[in-house]
Design a protein around this motif. Structure first.
Motif, PDB file in Angstrom:
ATOM      1  N   THR A  13     -15.537 -11.465 115.958  1.00  0.00           N
ATOM      2  CA  THR A  13     -16.001 -12.031 117.207  1.00  0.00           C
ATOM      3  C   THR A  13     -15.001 -11.758 118.319  1.00  0.00           C
ATOM      4  O   THR A  13     -13.887 -11.283 118.071  1.00  0.00           O
ATOM      5  CB  THR A  13     -16.253 -13.551 117.076  1.00  0.00           C
ATOM      6  OG1 THR A  13     -16.970 -14.015 118.225  1.00  0.00           O
ATOM      7  CG2 THR A  13     -14.943 -14.311 116.929  1.00  0.00           C
ATOM      8  N   GLN A  14     -15.431 -12.041 119.547  1.00  0.00           N
ATOM      9  CA  GLN A  14     -14.615 -11.881 120.742  1.00  0.00           C
ATOM     10  C   GLN A  14     -14.726 -13.175 121.539  1.00  0.00           C
ATOM     11  O   GLN A  14     -15.146 -14.182 120.992  1.00  0.00           O
ATOM     12  CB  GLN A  14     -15.074 -10.680 121.576  1.00  0.00           C
ATOM     13  CG  GLN A  14     -15.540  -9.473 120.777  1.00  0.00           C
ATOM     14  CD  GLN A  14     -16.907  -9.712 120.170  1.00  0.00           C
ATOM     15  OE1 GLN A  14     -17.747 -10.405 120.737  1.00  0.00           O
ATOM     16  NE2 GLN A  14     -17.142  -9.151 118.986  1.00  0.00           N
ATOM     17  N   LEU A  15     -14.389 -13.165 122.814  1.00  0.00           N
ATOM     18  CA  LEU A  15     -14.377 -14.405 123.593  1.00  0.00           C
ATOM     19  C   LEU A  15     -15.255 -14.318 124.843  1.00  0.00           C
ATOM     20  O   LEU A  15     -14.948 -14.921 125.865  1.00  0.00           O
ATOM     21  CB  LEU A  15     -12.935 -14.772 123.973  1.00  0.00           C
ATOM     22  CG  LEU A  15     -12.004 -15.016 122.780  1.00  0.00           C
ATOM     23  CD1 LEU A  15     -10.591 -15.285 123.246  1.00  0.00           C
ATOM     24  CD2 LEU A  15     -12.507 -16.163 121.906  1.00  0.00           C
ATOM     25  N   GLU A  16     -16.376 -13.595 124.742  1.00  0.00           N
ATOM     26  CA  GLU A  16     -17.324 -13.504 125.854  1.00  0.00           C
ATOM     27  C   GLU A  16     -18.514 -14.439 125.657  1.00  0.00           C
ATOM     28  O   GLU A  16     -19.482 -14.356 126.403  1.00  0.00           O
ATOM     29  CB  GLU A  16     -17.827 -12.067 126.037  1.00  0.00           C
ATOM     30  CG  GLU A  16     -16.864 -11.181 126.797  1.00  0.00           C
ATOM     31  CD  GLU A  16     -17.438  -9.812 127.124  1.00  0.00           C
ATOM     32  OE1 GLU A  16     -16.896  -9.146 128.014  1.00  0.00           O
ATOM     33  OE2 GLU A  16     -18.434  -9.399 126.469  1.00  0.00           O
ATOM     34  N   THR A  17     -18.444 -15.314 124.644  1.00  0.00           N
ATOM     35  CA  THR A  17     -19.509 -16.287 124.429  1.00  0.00           C
ATOM     36  C   THR A  17     -18.908 -17.695 124.428  1.00  0.00           C
ATOM     37  O   THR A  17     -17.694 -17.866 124.536  1.00  0.00           O
ATOM     38  CB  THR A  17     -20.250 -16.016 123.105  1.00  0.00           C
ATOM     39  OG1 THR A  17     -19.289 -15.867 122.057  1.00  0.00           O
ATOM     40  CG2 THR A  17     -21.062 -14.743 123.181  1.00  0.00           C
TER      41      THR A  17
END
Length: 424
Positions: free
Chosen positions: A258-262
């Motif tokens: 995952t990343q941190l755009e959600t």
């Protein structure tokens, strides 16, 4: 018999079934056109059986081909339009390309005792954003208050989550991707793009109140670098209930990326589910979030760039020594494996108290947008295949060097090209 010699000379029926299941939409369209060139007319049912897809998928494919003037739909089937140059749609070349991607070797194993192909589990779950990228290409970046003429502009698919899931799929991983979009003019665009990527399973949620995420991107033709402003839109409305609805998919994954755009809290919940059920959790901490450190107890591997590593540790990463200091500091916060991407200075790995430096490969840089996404997607695909971190990062570094030679964040190259780049 439809193409029986061609198919069965190359593959068993079961092997062919798994290959057809891996085809992207564009590849399916090429297969249909090639078959029509050989047989002039086909039934929808025959196409559905051969391509291992539903009748609904076949109808959608044929509607697109008819819209492009390549076929004529008839009752229960389809025929080839007159004057279509089929030579550029080479099924033989396509099947060879699928083999080059190691779809058979990486997704299946041959049981020599039973003489049959067995589907292997290389499952990757990617949670992340889908954005529409609005790109302007400029000779250079504008100064504050300055207006520059763009040499060209475009609208394309993007979002760190979608890009990374696409890259993982292009490198042979069995990918489930979960994202959230709006109910607006971009929602159909999002669905069409994701259906064409070859991602095995897409979980697309919709917000009735927030728009599909967008990214405004400036690309400097002079340097090949980019500047990006993101409006996350529907990505930030992901809820705990929606995460729980995908729990079984998360549990089935070997690796969770995952990343941190959600939505941060939804990300944290999904990571907890993955961690509690034995998945290896990989975090690409981009864009940096002030609560990033809260996630580290759930993280097995982290992939910051120099800026993100600096923000996480308070150590300004400007060279190799400071990158090593930052890696040690991140490891001390509880992360087993640290991968710092350093742009033109390569990649620094820190694992088991040892540093490994992977040097950047030469490439004709056109657009660095999505280079980090290409790296992360290829990295997780190789890890799912059983590679060591060093092997996977070396592969991903080569894949990213191919990605920067293409325009657009979502214009991911085929994994089959990596071997040549590594051997160059």
């Amino acid at each position: 018999m439809l193409s029986s010699c061609l198919y069965h000379n190359l593959f068993s029926a079961k092997a062919l079934y798994f290959i057809m299941k891996k085809l992207s939409r564009n590849e399916r369209l090429a297969v249909i056109l090639k078959l029509l060139n050989m047989h002039k007319e086909l039934s929808n049912q025959k196409i559905s059986t051969l391509l291992a897809v539903t009748a609904k998928t076949v109808r959608c494919d044929l509607v697109q081909l008819e819209k492009d003037g390549l076929v004529k739909r008839v009752h229960g089937g389809v025929s080839q339009s007159e004057g279509v140059d089929i030579k550029k749609y080479s099924l033989d070349a396509m099947l060879a390309e699928l083999l080059d991607r190691s779809i058979l070797n990486d997704s299946m194993a041959l049981d020599s005792n039973q003489g049959r192909l067995i589907k292997m589990k290389h499952n990757v779950f990617v949670l992340g954003s889908f954005n529409v990228d609005i790109v302007a290409n400029l000779a250079r970046f504008p100064q504050p208050g300055e207006t520059l003429h763009s040499s060209s502009s475009s609208i394309g698919a993007g979002g760190k989550g979608a890009n990374q899931a696409y890259a993982a799929a292009k490198n042979g991983a069995n990918v489930s991707f979960m994202t959230k979009i709006g109910t607006d003019q971009f929602s159909q665009f999002a669905r069409q793009h994701l259906s064409s990527t070859g991602i095995d399973n897409t979980i697309i949620l919709e917000s009735s109140t927030s728009p599909t995420g967008t990214a405004l991107i400036y690309v400097s033709e002079q340097a090949g670098e980019n500047m990006i402003a993101v409006n996350e839109g529907a990505n930030m409305t992901l809820t705990d209930d929606e995460i729980h609805s995908a729990k079984q998919h998360i549990i089935n994954a070997q690796l969770f990326l995952t990343q941190l755009e959600t939505n941060f809290d939804a990300i944290k919940l999904a990571m907890s589910i993955a961690k509690d059920n034995g998945a290896k959790v990989i975090l690409n901490p981009a864009p940096y979030h002030q609560r990033t450190l809260e996630l580290l107890p759930l993280v097995d591997m982290i992939t910051p760039n120099e800026t993100e590593a600096s923000l996480m540790t308070g150590i300004e990463v400007t060279d190799l020594d400071s990158a090593k200091q930052a890696a040690i500091a991140i490891h001390a916060l509880g992360v087993t494996s640290v991968v710092i991407t350093r742009g033109s200075d390569g990649v620094l790995l820190y694992e088991n108290d040892q540093f490994t430096l992977i040097e950047v490969l030469k490439s004709a840089v056109v657009d660095t947008t999505g280079a980090g996404d290409a790296f992360n997607g290829a990295l997780v695909a190789e890890l799912a295949r059983g590679s060591t971190l060093h092997q996977a990062a070396k592969y991903a570094n080569a894949y990213a060097s191919l990605a920067v030679e293409r325009l657009g964040a979502a214009n991911m190259p085929d994994g089959s090209l990596v071997a040549a780049r590594l051997n160059a």
